[in-house]
Write an enzyme that holds these catalytic residues in place. Structure first.
Site, mmCIF file in Angstrom:
data_model
loop_
_atom_site.group_PDB
_atom_site.id
_atom_site.type_symbol
_atom_site.label_atom_id
_atom_site.label_comp_id
_atom_site.label_asym_id
_atom_site.label_seq_id
_atom_site.Cartn_x
_atom_site.Cartn_y
_atom_site.Cartn_z
ATOM 1 N N ASP A 174 11.870 7.562 -29.064
ATOM 2 C CA ASP A 174 12.532 6.522 -29.856
ATOM 3 C C ASP A 174 13.866 7.063 -30.361
ATOM 4 O O ASP A 174 14.326 8.113 -29.931
ATOM 5 C CB ASP A 174 11.628 6.083 -31.022
ATOM 6 C CG ASP A 174 11.171 7.281 -31.866
ATOM 7 O OD1 ASP A 174 11.701 8.391 -31.677
ATOM 8 O OD2 ASP A 174 10.279 7.085 -32.702
ATOM 9 N N ASP A 175 14.488 6.361 -31.279
ATOM 10 C CA ASP A 175 15.806 6.786 -31.747
ATOM 11 C C ASP A 175 15.696 7.759 -32.914
ATOM 12 O O ASP A 175 16.324 7.583 -33.956
ATOM 13 C CB ASP A 175 16.632 5.554 -32.124
ATOM 14 C CG ASP A 175 17.001 4.764 -30.882
ATOM 15 O OD1 ASP A 175 17.203 5.390 -29.827
ATOM 16 O OD2 ASP A 175 17.050 3.529 -30.964
#
Ligand code: WTA
Length: 734
Positions: free
Chosen positions: A595-596
């Site tokens: 994910d980020d």
């Protein structure tokens, strides 16, 4: 306001999320899928691994290389000086099977060694991980009543071990140290617990703690636990703004802090930061009523601190006269124990909530087996209590096991890179637990700093926080441990509360860079983007299929976010946010975040948080942040910024932008690179193509992949051409 009430009222009702939210989630993971998984799974298995290694994060590259670099035969099969609690892999398999087929029985047995004021009911494990079946819930030791502080301290004192050292405190400066026995720690915990009660802190209230690594930090945590208050420790490297946001979120009316601290040669004025945070809270109409300040005179005497009468109280003056006994608040097993804020893929950090009974049992059990810990062992975890490792494996786990804990105020490289090994020799440390980033930085300073110290007390070496690259693993194993000590590479998260995948030392063969096999009671699975479980050798999204005792119970005040983040991506599973692969021996290799979120020196940082801090600067129109390979930190922070119309990029603005991040989050989140970008690569629908930005930051523009959806392909060339200037800014120190 009582935390327990507040979470009840703010939790989402018992119903699946509305369609709009589900769509949002699907969209988010479709993006992950197309970025990371789909292309890879279209390939044959062998090509798949290398294509994925080459294409995603640096850490993944490192880890995948590990599989081929680290031939298992180069790692000792056994370590003669480590006699494990579990005889061998066969015994592990037997126990593991029981732990997953009969969790009630297995975890019931594990819980027996603790004091329960009231025993749990017969069926003590119940949970729902499937949003389609109703709200997510996890309960352990239902009906049980206990107290973790009692189990960590009073139990040992009552057993006659009050004189065993609990803390061996080692100050920032060589020669400053202090020993505290279990009995002494209990006295101080009781005094502080009484003080907390005297200022009105009640069961369920949140208390914010913003302190350096003095013994008073774990003491403060234990004092909260003793009275059933919920501690929320904020790492001392966070800025005033970040501290204020965390105080407000959990409505902590009481803040515990210190005058200041020295980290290496640098003085940090904690009280000033705390004062600024309290002011920011006041601006938002939240009043911190009491601020207890420890006079850390060696770093900053009280005469140098601002003092607000009526609100501020000096710790040493206020707490010393309280009695050394304090009644224990017996709490239900599910009573909240602590909140710890952690970064996710959105801008606002999440208040991860852990509860008492399950956390206590899981934490103590993992500590015992991971480090082969026995009562009285001298154990050293270098983590700060501001992070989950300092909660689970500095404060609670070792104390629950009756160990002697080194508490270190300083940094591993001060006054020189031999400090850790000097301290190991000084206290005869048996288990040493640190982060790969520290190992890499010490490795860079050369072997001589290690070799001038004996280190013959060491038996177990542990790592945590990020994937460890094989070179660092080898150096740790061969140089620090002289090849005598197994390296326990522990994979886990703030959310999991305790170790999830790790090699139990000297129980099975290690492979450098692999966290190997799951701990008791943990069923990891790898899923493809459609949520299908992958069998055998595979690579995919790492999820957990069942509840383990220290599963996070909610995101404080936002149960819906908890469900959305962790349980909706793959209904029926807890989604870790990590990718992993499983080899032919069923060993897990964590490949990094999907994910980020980036992992800088083992600190989790959401790219969205950094972007929001940058955009908060009045000259910044847009920002996009990605991770890039960093030789020491694992990942560094690379920020692309677009300035407002008419503003010219300059060295002053670059410094100012970095300052904005320091002020909003903290110095540890300061971008390593600011790349001025007149335009960002976007799709026609306006979505920033981060994959392209990652490739440019990694100097891999030859591997950009499909860029046909870019609205303006010229932007890529412009960014490639300006990269050198971003990496070597004029006027920077480098
Ligand atoms: C990463 C720290 C590889 C992972 C305890 C996870 C690791 C995140 C390891 C959690 C490891 C932690 N090998 N990666 N041994 N340990 N991670 O919440 O990406 O600060 O999701 O908890 O760190 O970070 P957190």
């Amino acid at each position: 306001m009582q935390l327990s009430n507040r979470s009840q009222t703010r939790c989402s009702p018992a119903q699946p999320a509305c369609d709009r939210k589900l769509t949002h989630v699907r969209h988010a993971y479709a993006r992950l899928g197309s970025q990371f998984v789909q292309p890879a799974y279209a390939l044959a298995p062998s090509a798949r691994a290398s294509a994925r290694c080459a294409s995603v994060y640096t850490n993944r590259t490192v880890m995948c290389q590990a599989a081929s670099v680290a031939a298992p035969e180069t790692v000792p099969a056994t370590y003669p000086n480590v006699t494990p609690h579990i005889a061998d892999r066969a015994q592990y398999e037997q126990l593991y099977q029981r732990s997953v087929t009969d969790p009630d029985g297995f975890w019931g047995d594990m819980a027996e060694q603790f004091h329960w004021q009231r025993k749990w009911d017969d069926k003590h494990v119940s949970y729902n991980f499937d949003v389609r079946q109703g709200p997510i819930s996890v309960e352990w030791y239902k009906g049980g009543v206990t107290n973790i502080c009692y189990n960590a301290l009073d139990r040992h004192v009552a057993a006659g071990n009050g004189d065993v050292p609990a803390f061996l405190w080692e100050g920032n400066d060589v020669g400053r140290d202090k020993t505290m026995t279990y009995a002494e720690v209990l006295d101080d915990v009781c005094r502080l617990a009484n003080w907390l009660r005297s200022v009105g802190v009640q069961k369920g209230d949140a208390v914010a703690i913003y302190m350096p690594m003095l013994c008073e930090l774990p003491i403060a945590m234990l004092a909260c636990a003793r009275i059933g208050a919920v501690h929320s420790v904020v790492f001392g490297g966070f800025s005033a703004e970040a501290l204020a946001g965390r105080i407000e979120d959990c409505q902590a009316r009481v803040l515990l802090t210190a005058s200041g601290v020295m980290r290496a040669n640098k003085k940090i004025d904690l009280k000033k930061i705390a004062d600024d945070a309290v002011k920011l809270c006041a601006k938002n109409n939240f009043k911190v009523e009491t601020c207890l300040v420890y006079d850390n005179a060696n770093a900053m005497p009280r005469s140098e601190c601002a003092f607000t009468p009526g609100r501020d109280v000096w710790w040493q003056d206020a707490v010393a006269d309280f009695p050394t006994t304090a009644e224990v608040e017996w709490v239900d097993s599910e009573h909240p124990l602590f909140l710890l804020y952690t970064s996710g893929s959105t801008g606002k950090p999440k208040g991860v909530l852990h509860s008492t009974g399950g956390y206590m049992v899981y934490n103590a059990t993992t500590t015992k087996y991971a480090f082969n810990l026995s009562p009285g062992d001298v154990y050293w975890c270098t983590a700060d209590c501001g992070w989950i490792t300092g909660h689970s494996y500095l404060t609670y786990g070792p104390l629950l096991n009756g160990a002697t804990n080194v508490v270190f105020e300083g940094v591993p490289t001060y006054p020189d890179a031999g400090r850790c090994w000097e301290v190991v020799d000084k206290y005869k440390v048996k288990q040493f637990y640190t982060a790969p980033t520290a190992i890499r930085s010490l490795m860079r300073s050369g072997d001589s700093h290690v070799q001038k110290h004996k280190r013959d007390s060491l038996q177990i070496l542990g790592t945590v926080g990020e994937p460890i690259n094989p070179e660092a693993w080898r150096w740790y194993h061969d140089v620090v441990g002289d090849g005598r000590c197994p390296v326990v590479d522990t994979w886990w998260q703030t959310e999991t509360g305790g170790h999830m995948i790790l090699p139990l030392p000297n129980v099975w063969q290690q492979k450098p860079g692999s966290a190997t096999l799951p701990f008791f009671g943990v069923v990891p699975v790898l899923l493809d983007e459609k949520g299908n479980e992958l069998k055998g050798e595979a690579e995919g999204y790492l999820c957990i299929k069942n509840a383990w005792p220290s599963t996070l119970r909610t995101v404080y005040g936002d149960h819906e976010r908890y469900e959305t983040n962790y349980f909706k991506p793959f209904p029926g599973y807890y989604f870790t946010g990590d990718g992993a692969k499983r080899d032919a021996d069923a060993y897990y290799w964590i490949t990094g975040r999907v994910d980020d979120v980036i992992n800088v020196s083992g600190h989790r940082i959401g790219t969205a948080e950094v972007e929001s801090a940058l955009v908060g600067h009045n000259h910044c129109a847009e920002a996009a942040v990605v991770g890039f390979e960093h030789p020491i930190k694992g990942q560094g922070i690379y920020a692309y910024v677009t300035l407002m119309e008419g503003v010219e990029y300059s060295e002053d603005i670059r410094k100012d932008l970095i300052k904005a991040v320091r002020n909003t989050i903290g110095a540890f989140a300061a971008p390593d690179v600011i790349h001025w970008a007149p335009g960002l690569p976007k799709t026609r629908s306006g979505k920033i193509m981060r994959r392209v930005l990652r490739k440019i930051a990694a100097k891999e523009e030859d591997q950009l992949g499909d860029v046909s959806t870019l609205a303006d392909p010229g932007v890529v060339q412009q960014l490639v051409a300006s990269r050198q200037a971003a990496l070597n800014p004029a006027g920077s120190k480098k």
